[in-house]
Structures are given as structure tokens and as C-alpha cells.
Write an enzyme that holds these catalytic residues in place. Structure first.
Site, PDB file in Angstrom:
ATOM      1  CG  HIS A 151      93.040  26.466  96.156  1.00 45.06           C
ATOM      2  ND1 HIS A 151      92.490  25.211  96.147  1.00 45.06           N
ATOM      3  CD2 HIS A 151      92.332  27.169  95.249  1.00 45.06           C
ATOM      4  CE1 HIS A 151      91.483  25.158  95.279  1.00 45.06           C
ATOM      5  NE2 HIS A 151      91.369  26.345  94.723  1.00 45.06           N
ATOM      6  CD  GLU A 196      91.755  23.725  89.176  1.00 43.30           C
ATOM      7  OE1 GLU A 196      91.599  24.846  88.678  1.00 43.30           O
ATOM      8  OE2 GLU A 196      90.816  22.983  89.460  1.00 43.30           O
ATOM      9  CG  ASN A 333      91.041  19.870  91.105  1.00 47.50           C
ATOM     10  OD1 ASN A 333      91.123  18.929  91.872  1.00 47.50           O
ATOM     11  ND2 ASN A 333      91.398  21.099  91.432  1.00 47.50           N
ATOM     12  CE1 TYR A 335      86.382  21.988  89.252  1.00 38.97           C
ATOM     13  CE2 TYR A 335      84.059  22.208  89.814  1.00 38.97           C
ATOM     14  CZ  TYR A 335      85.392  22.250  90.182  1.00 38.97           C
ATOM     15  OH  TYR A 335      85.724  22.549  91.480  1.00 38.97           O
TER      16      TYR A 335
HETATM   17  C1  GAL Z   1      88.420  25.129  90.403  1.00 39.69           C
HETATM   18  C2  GAL Z   1      89.140  25.812  91.544  1.00 39.69           C
HETATM   19  C3  GAL Z   1      88.249  26.113  92.711  1.00 39.69           C
HETATM   20  C4  GAL Z   1      86.859  26.569  92.327  1.00 39.69           C
HETATM   21  C5  GAL Z   1      86.286  25.702  91.220  1.00 39.69           C
HETATM   22  C6  GAL Z   1      84.931  26.130  90.695  1.00 39.69           C
HETATM   23  O1  GAL Z   1      89.112  25.294  89.213  1.00 39.69           O
HETATM   24  O2  GAL Z   1      90.183  24.982  92.009  1.00 39.69           O
HETATM   25  O3  GAL Z   1      88.921  27.046  93.497  1.00 39.69           O
HETATM   26  O4  GAL Z   1      86.816  27.891  92.082  1.00 39.69           O
HETATM   27  O5  GAL Z   1      87.168  25.649  90.134  1.00 39.69           O
HETATM   28  O6  GAL Z   1      85.050  27.082  89.693  1.00 39.69           O
END
Ligand code: GAL
Length: 509
Positions: A151, A196, A333, A335
Site C-alpha cells: 500500500h 490501487e 475500492n 469512493y
Molecule cells: C484510497 C487509498 C487509501 C486512502 C483513501 C482515502 O484511495 O487506498 O489509502 O487514502 O483513498 O483517500
């Protein structure tokens, strides 16, 4: 704001919550219950939470070097030297995990704790002992460890020979992965090789935002992805041939992508953006070879630029074969989302990933924005992404390995609750439509070092007092909310949220 339970206070709270609910709500379809055995968890990563940057024989990583040498590139010159200090205070994390009642914990192993100079010759038993302790304690408490091998915290010595731009990365990673299977594979049954790749390859090799600050867009980022996917597949092959029979675990790679909602019905642009982002690594793994549209368009662009070959490396022969089928599940992952249309007049840097992708990204001004500027609450985007995976990758098993909301650290974090509720609804809707989703992982357990944003964007269900040497953890209101979801195995409604306001869950440590 909602801590008082006077009559008027209740009215104010009811009003403010219903206001918040309107901004990123998602209509429900089907049962409010998650399937039996659905696994709820939380995630962290080594550099972001551990601290102990030079403890017990650990070697330096590129993030240690970067934060120490380029403080102006990180908000408030922050570092992960101590962060939440999980290296010395894992028991506090364990207490929080137990309090939440999660079924799994996703964490990453720091490569330079295991091999301080990145190489097998530097094996560090103290680093191995730390993770043995973490894994044993999780299992003793009925929490399944889900382990990410990489990571972002590459050992500095590997960077000195070019890091992800050097194909030597492949055997180095395979040796590291083999060590992890040998040390922990008797107990760890869910592995992710890399977190990622597209994010770190672009930020590190095309945008000069992450170490090693390389700025060769449209070339070095593609090389980095190519070496990463090969290293992943080679490690997968070793696991299957040498360890699987005894250990019976499964391996994936945590892939991240926004969802791209078509603007003005531009579905072709949306599909194109998905192929360039999630498809860049998922297509080779689940179908073999980079997406055809990428291969074709990047080659055309490269030849038009006067090059003799495509900027996108070839993934053929042996490598294409071993990459294909090299994941047992889809680690997602996700968001946030963007609105997409085909760009008419591209002003992107030439060459670059953006220029090759050739779409215009915008946001809807009504979307709720989080403490991280890129983060909008768009739950229908998660639903769209899960549908895309279902249709494009033969309804493979999906574990959502990250999803979360950042803010400035408030304990009364109603927007986080709203985000969580809506995104969980997206998961339930996708399950209702036939997706095979077996787990959800909230990012993050605790507030932590958010890369270039330092400690200014906080994603934790637990606040960490970064000014106190003891790094006390305090549950936010969302920790109580998630706990109720987990206990009842369903999305918790407003009535339960009022109960939370009575502080049934919150216990200050
Ligand atoms: C992801 C990453 C994490 C964390 C998260 C929130 O892309 O894997 O390490 O930072 O975003 O921004």
C-alpha cells in the site's frame, strides 16, 4: 450539535438530519437485510496508521524519505512517523474493532518492516513478529485478517534502482510475497497484492505528486502499471503452485475507480472512461490483455506523436496468459463519481492518460462534498459500478475493500453516517439485482495520515488525538451507527439514529 435531548434540541436535530438526508439519499430496492454471512469490516494501511517508522529494524520507505525531505509537498509538513501509532498501540485498534463488532479487518504489511532494504537478504524477524501478533489477536477475537501486501510504502532501496519503472520490481515483489505466504499464509486466507495501482502509478510516475516524483505522463505511469500487473500475476502463480493446496486462501488486487455517469446520455463516453480506469487492470485479469479500446487508441496516438511504438507496453504471450485469471475475487475500492461526456476540444497535456482517455469530467453542483475536495456523495455511482462489474466480469465475487467519507474530524459526523447509509443502500440494491457481493469494508478504522493531505482530511470511525502522546481513540457518532448496522445486519434508519444520540454506544477511552 445533537447532544442535547431537551425537547427543542430534538426538534433541531430531527430537522438537521432530514436536511442532510436529502442531499445524498438513495431509494431502496428489495430487502433491507444483508445476506447471511455478509462480512462487515474496516480498513487501514501500514504507512497511514502504524508510525514506528524506524522501530525494531524497519528500513526506510519512499514515504519516509518523501515526508522527511519534501515537507512543503504535504499539508502542514505532516509525516507518518507516529500517526495513530498502531505499531505500538495495536491493542487500542483491537479494542475498537471489537467494539464495532466487525467480521474482518483489512490492513497492509509494510514491506520495509519485513525486508528493510527490500531484499530477501535483509529479513527482519521483529517486523514479522509484529504482524504475527496482529494476526493472532484478530483471530483470537473472531476477526478475519484481510491483508494487503503493498500500500504505497516501497522500500527506499528498491526505489534507488528505479522502483516500479524497473522490471526487477517483479522478482523482488515475488520474493516478498513468498515470504508473506510462508510466514502468515497458515492464518491469512484473503490477500490483496497491490492497492490501487492506477492511483499510485499516476501520482508517482506521471504527476510528480507522490514519491519518487516522476513526471513522465502517458509513458512512465503505463510502464508502472505493466510491471505491477506482472508482479501481481507472478505472485499469484507462486501461491497457486506452492501454497494453495495447503493454505486454501484467495488472492485479489484492490482496484479503485470513480464511476462515470453519462452526461446528456453519453453512454459511450461513460463506457470508455470505465475501460480506461477500472478496465485498465481488471480487463487483463478477467479477460486477458489490456482493453482493446486502450490498445488501439494509445497506439494511434503514439504513432501520431511520431513514436515508433505504442506508449502502452504490450501484454502478450506468457504474461498475458499468467495475468489472465490471476484473481479469485474482485477487490473494489470505490469512493465517488463524475459526470462524463466525450471531450470536444481536449486541452490535456500531450501525452497523458487524460489525453488518451479523452473525456470531460464534471460534478453535479447538488452533490454533497466531503472534507476531501475530490469526494462527493454519489451512491448511485457505486450501484453503477457494481452493475458494470456484474455485467463485464461475469458476476465475479466482489468484496468492497474500501469506501469512506473524509471530513475535518468532527465527532458528530452526520454526513459520514449519511454517506455510509446511502452507499450501503447501493450495495443492497446491487445484491437485489443479482451482484455477488460478500463483504463491505469502511475506510477507515481510525483517523490517519491521508497522504499529501496530511491530517487535514479525516476518514476514521474513531478520532485519534494526534496531539497526545497516548494517541487516545474516541468513537465518532458514525462508529455507533456502523455498529448498529453490523449488529442488525441491515441498514439502520433514522429512529435508530436517535437512539445513538442518547450515546448508547459511545464510551470514551
Ligand atoms: C484510497 C487509498 C487509501 C486512502 C483513501 C482515502 O484511495 O487506498 O489509502 O487514502 O483513498 O483517500
Amino acid at each position: 450539535m445533537c447532544s442535547s435531548f431537551l425537547f427543542i434540541g430534538i426538534l433541531v436535530c430531527v430537522f438537521s438530519i432530514s436536511q442532510t438526508l436529502n442531499t445524498c439519499d438513495l431509494p431502496a430496492r428489495g430487502s433491507p437485510y444483508f445476506p447471511k454471512n455478509f462480512s462487515f469490516g474496516v480498513a487501514t494501511s501500514a504507512y497511514q496508521v502504524e508510525g514506528g517508522w524506524n522501530s525494531d529494524g524497519k528500513g526506510p520507505s519512499i514515504w519516509d524519505d518523501f515526508t522527511h525531505n519534501y515537507p512543503h509537498m504535504i499539508k502542514n509538513g505532516a509525516t507518518g512517523d507516529v500517526s495513530a501509532d498502531s505499531y505500538h498501540r495495536f491493542d487500542m485498534d483491537l479494542a475498537a474493532l471489537k467494539e464495532l463488532n466487525v467480521s474482518h479487518y483489512r490492513f497492509s504489511i509494510s514491506w520495509p518492516r519485513i525486508f528493510p532494504n527490500g531484499d530477501i537478504s535483509s529479513r527482519n524477524q521483529m517486523g514479522i513478529d509484529y504482524y504475527n501478533d496482529v494476526i493472532d489477536k484478530l483471530l483470537a477475537n473472531g476477526i478475519e485478517p484481510m491483508v494487503t501486501m503493498f500500500h504505497y510504502d516501497l522500500p527506499s532501496e528498491i526505489q534507488k534502482i528505479g522502483g516500479f519503472a524497473n522490471p526487477l520490481l517483479i522478482p523482488k515483489f515475488v520474493m516478498y510475497a513468498t515470504e508473506l505466504f510462508e510466514d502468515f499464509g497458515d492464518r491469512v486466507k484473503i490477500w490483496m497484492t497491490f492497492n490501487e495501482p492506477l492511483v499510485f502509478c499516476k501520482a508517482s510516475y506521471a504527476e510528480a505528486r507522490y514519491p519518487p516524483l516522476v513526471d513522465v505522463p502517458g509513458v512512465a505511469d503505463y510502464l508502472c502499471v505493466d510491471h505491477t500487473i506482472k508482479a501481481h500475476a507472478a505472485a499469484y502463480k507462486v501461491y497457486k503452485s506452492r501454497f494453495y493446496e495447503k493454505q486454501r486462501g484467495k488472492i485479489g488486487m484492490a482496484l479503485d475507480s470513480y464511476f462515470f455517469l453519462p452526461k446528456l446520455n453519453e453512454t459511450e463516453a461513460s463506457h470508455r472512461a470505465l475501460q480506461f480506469n477500472i478496465g485498465f487492470l481488471a480487463h487483463p485479469i478477467f479477460h486477458g490483455g489490456y482493453p482493446e479500446i486502450m490498445v488501439k487508441d494509445i497506439e494511434t496516438n503514439s504513432l501520431n506523436e511520431g513514436r515508433i511504438a505504442s506508449r502502452l507496453p504490450r501484454l502478450e504471450g506468457y504474461w498475458k496468459e499468467i495475468v489472465k485469471g490471476s484473481a479469485d475475487f474482485f477487490a473494489l475500492n470505490h469512493y465517488t463519481s463524475r459526470l462524463i461526456k466525450r471531450s470536444v476540444d481536449p486541452t490535456f497535456m500531450n501525452p497523458s492518460f487524460e489525453r488518451d482517455t479523452d473525456v470531460d469530467e464534471t460534478v453535479d453542483p447538488t452533490w454533497l462534498n466531503g472534507g476531501a475536495p475530490w469526494l462527493y456523495c454519489v451512491p448511485e455511482g457505486l450501484e453503477g459500478m457494481l452493475k458494470f462489474i456484474r455485467e463485464e466480469y461475469n458476476n465475479i465475487e466482489v468484496i468492497i475493500t474500501e469506501n469512506g467519507w473524509g471530513d475535518s474530524g468532527e465527532l458528530e459526523d452526520d454526513n459520514r453516517i449519511q454517506y455510509l447509509k446511502s452507499y450501503l443502500q447501493a450495495v443492497l440494491n446491487a445484491i437485489h439485482d443479482g451482484s455477488h457481493i460478500t463483504g463491505y469494508t469502511y475506510w477507515s478504522l481510525v483517523d490517519n495520515f491521508e497522504w499529501a493531505n496530511g491530517y487535514t482530511a479525516r476518514f476514521g470511525l474513531y478520532a485519534v488525538d494526534m496531539n497526545s502522546p497516548k494517541r487516545e481513540r474516541t468513537p465518532k457518532k458514525s462508529a455507533g451507527y456502523y455498529n448498529q448496522v453490523i449488529k442488525s445486519n441491515k441498514i439502520v434508519n433514522e429512529v435508530d439514529m436517535y437512539r445513538l444520540m442518547k450515546n448508547q454506544f459511545v464510551t470514551k477511552r
